[in-house]
Design a protein around this motif. Structure first.
Motif, mmCIF file in Angstrom:
data_model
loop_
_atom_site.group_PDB
_atom_site.id
_atom_site.type_symbol
_atom_site.label_atom_id
_atom_site.label_comp_id
_atom_site.label_asym_id
_atom_site.label_seq_id
_atom_site.Cartn_x
_atom_site.Cartn_y
_atom_site.Cartn_z
ATOM 1 N N THR A 146 16.960 39.753 31.002
ATOM 2 C CA THR A 146 17.645 38.904 29.981
ATOM 3 C C THR A 146 16.931 37.861 28.970
ATOM 4 O O THR A 146 16.850 38.266 27.571
ATOM 5 N N ASP A 162 19.743 44.401 26.902
ATOM 6 C CA ASP A 162 20.905 44.306 27.348
ATOM 7 C C ASP A 162 21.736 44.308 28.381
ATOM 8 O O ASP A 162 21.291 45.224 29.485
ATOM 9 N N LEU A 194 23.859 52.269 24.455
ATOM 10 C CA LEU A 194 25.330 51.279 24.158
ATOM 11 C C LEU A 194 26.359 51.630 22.762
ATOM 12 O O LEU A 194 26.757 51.543 21.983
#
Length: 427
Positions: free
Chosen positions: A348, A353, A418
């Motif tokens: 993080t 992500d 993603l």
């Protein structure tokens, strides 16, 4: 760090002595409690807290759905359809193997279950077509890796619970990596069949294929339940598991008329035993993860990595190595629960992500199923093919290489994970 060293050495010694994973972790935890003088009730408390999670209720439903599906004739119909439609392709049974595992991946969420189910059906057919026993076993083991990638996925459920990220987003993000593995394996099978001049069995008449498709339509629509449910907000991941069970019963009992209620108590018992095994590992691993956090190991790792002035890509390379090694000795459940709290804070801080990070971790751990010393998929398929393990290991090398190449792609091209959640409006 001393605690982590004691824990690791104790666990490895017990694991080498063939002690079950849950017991090895539990004994390691008790030794840590004794050495550090911690109250014993903390172990029980953290074990209960570790499994007190609503999303984990999806696990027994996924397992039960796979059992109902197999007993209701669903898997056999799908295999027959693929075999008839692809018969004109040289060495088509290898492609059927991969396609069947993609279908099974949309039901069970377990790589080991998929390797058992698809192996029993397809390995004998591959051998009749001219494939070596080692190649048939290795391909089945590698294709079954898709099981925990394409949703529903038990490892992704556990990661989502630990990382506190959307399990639905993880599920949707997993489709592209899963299909990349399948496409790469199919390309490899086509090249292998051409190189070894394997025969084409011939495609069945269109009338036969149409009839088989009609009989398989209900089964083939099962994976669509997730996409429709996720996009429309019709049900949660846990509710999806229950829906899959009901749908499988409906198709097997009403449509195919092969599901027998007399078998259902046995299915419930098997699902309960498998779930109990998974939950015991989750419970004990949760305590280990608590010890790791309490002793500040995630903070120390984060400071160490930032002190080394790493780029996000260098950090991901380190994560790949760590989880690949962990997958060699640990099942995905304890590895996820213990290691994610260590590396997720650092990920993080590097701006990675959590959904992307989760898919990288899960695929890393799945590689351990197709190479020693764990290699559970290889053990299963080798026993079905009845060939020496050395033949399976030799044939598995290119397949391991294919999965590792896909792993590198999803590691360094985050949009492979993603893109689809973004298209579906998931944030």
């Amino acid at each position: 760090m001393i605690m982590l060293g004691v824990l690791s050495v104790t666990f490895l010694v017990l694991a080498l002595l063939a002690v079950p994973i849950a017991i090895a972790l539990g004994v390691s935890a008790l030794i840590i409690i004794a050495i550090w003088g911690m109250p014993g009730f903390i172990l029980a408390q953290k074990m209960v807290n570790g499994i007190d999670s609503f999303p984990l209720l999806a696990v027994p439903f996924f397992i039960l759905a796979a059992s109902v599906m197999n007993s209701g004739g669903i898997t056999t119909r799908v295999v027959d359809l693929f075999s008839s439609a692809l018969g004109r392709i040289r060495g088509s049974s290898g492609i059927v193997n991969v396609g069947t595992n993609v279908f099974l991946a949309g039901i069970s969420g377990s790589s080991v279950a998929d390797a058992s189910a698809s192996g029993a059906l397809i390995i004998p057919e591959m051998r009749k077509e001219g494939y070596s026993g080692g190649f048939a076993a290795a391909l089945t083991a590698g294709a079954a890796v898709i099981g925990p990638i394409i949703p529903p996925s038990i490892p992704l459920v556990i990661y989502g619970v630990i990382a506190q990220v959307s399990i639905t987003k993880l599920f949707v993000g997993a489709y592209v990596p899963g299909l990349l593995i399948a496409s790469a394996l199919i390309a490899y099978v086509i090249l292998y069949a051409k190189k070894h001049d394997l025969p084409a069995r011939g495609r069945k008449p269109w009338g036969v294929i149409g009839k088989q498709f009609k009989g398989s339509a209900w089964a083939l629509s099962m994976p669509l339940l997730l996409i429709v449910g996720a996009k429309g907000g019709l049900f949660t991941v846990t509710e999806l598991g229950a829906v899959l069970v009901l749908y499988a019963i409906f198709v097997g009992w009403v449509i195919h008329r092969e599901f027998k209620w007399s078998q259902f108590p046995g299915m419930l018992t098997d699902a309960g035993l498998q779930t109990a095994n998974i939950m015991l590992v989750v419970a004990v691993s949760s305590f280990i993860a608590y010890l790791v956090v309490v002793h500040g190991i995630p903070r120390d790792i984060q400071n160490l990595l930032h002190g080394a002035d790493l780029s996000p890509w260098e950090f991901l390379l380190i994560v790949n190595v760590v989880f690949l090694v962990a997958g060699m000795f640990l099942d995905s459940t304890p590895a996820t629960i213990i290691l994610v709290p260590i590396f997720l804070p650092a990920a993080t801080s590097f701006g990675i992500d959590p959904t992307h990070f989760g898919l990288v971790i899960v695929l890393n751990l799945m590689v351990g199923l197709i190479h020693p010393p764990l290699g559970l998929n290889l053990l299963i398929t080798q026993s079905i093919a009845k060939v020496p393990m050395r033949e399976v290991l030799w044939a598995s090398l290119p397949i391991v290489g294919i999965v590792l190449c896909v792993l590198l792609v999803i590691t360094f091209v985050p949009q492979t994970v993603l893109w689809l959640p973004h298209v579906m409006g998931m944030k």
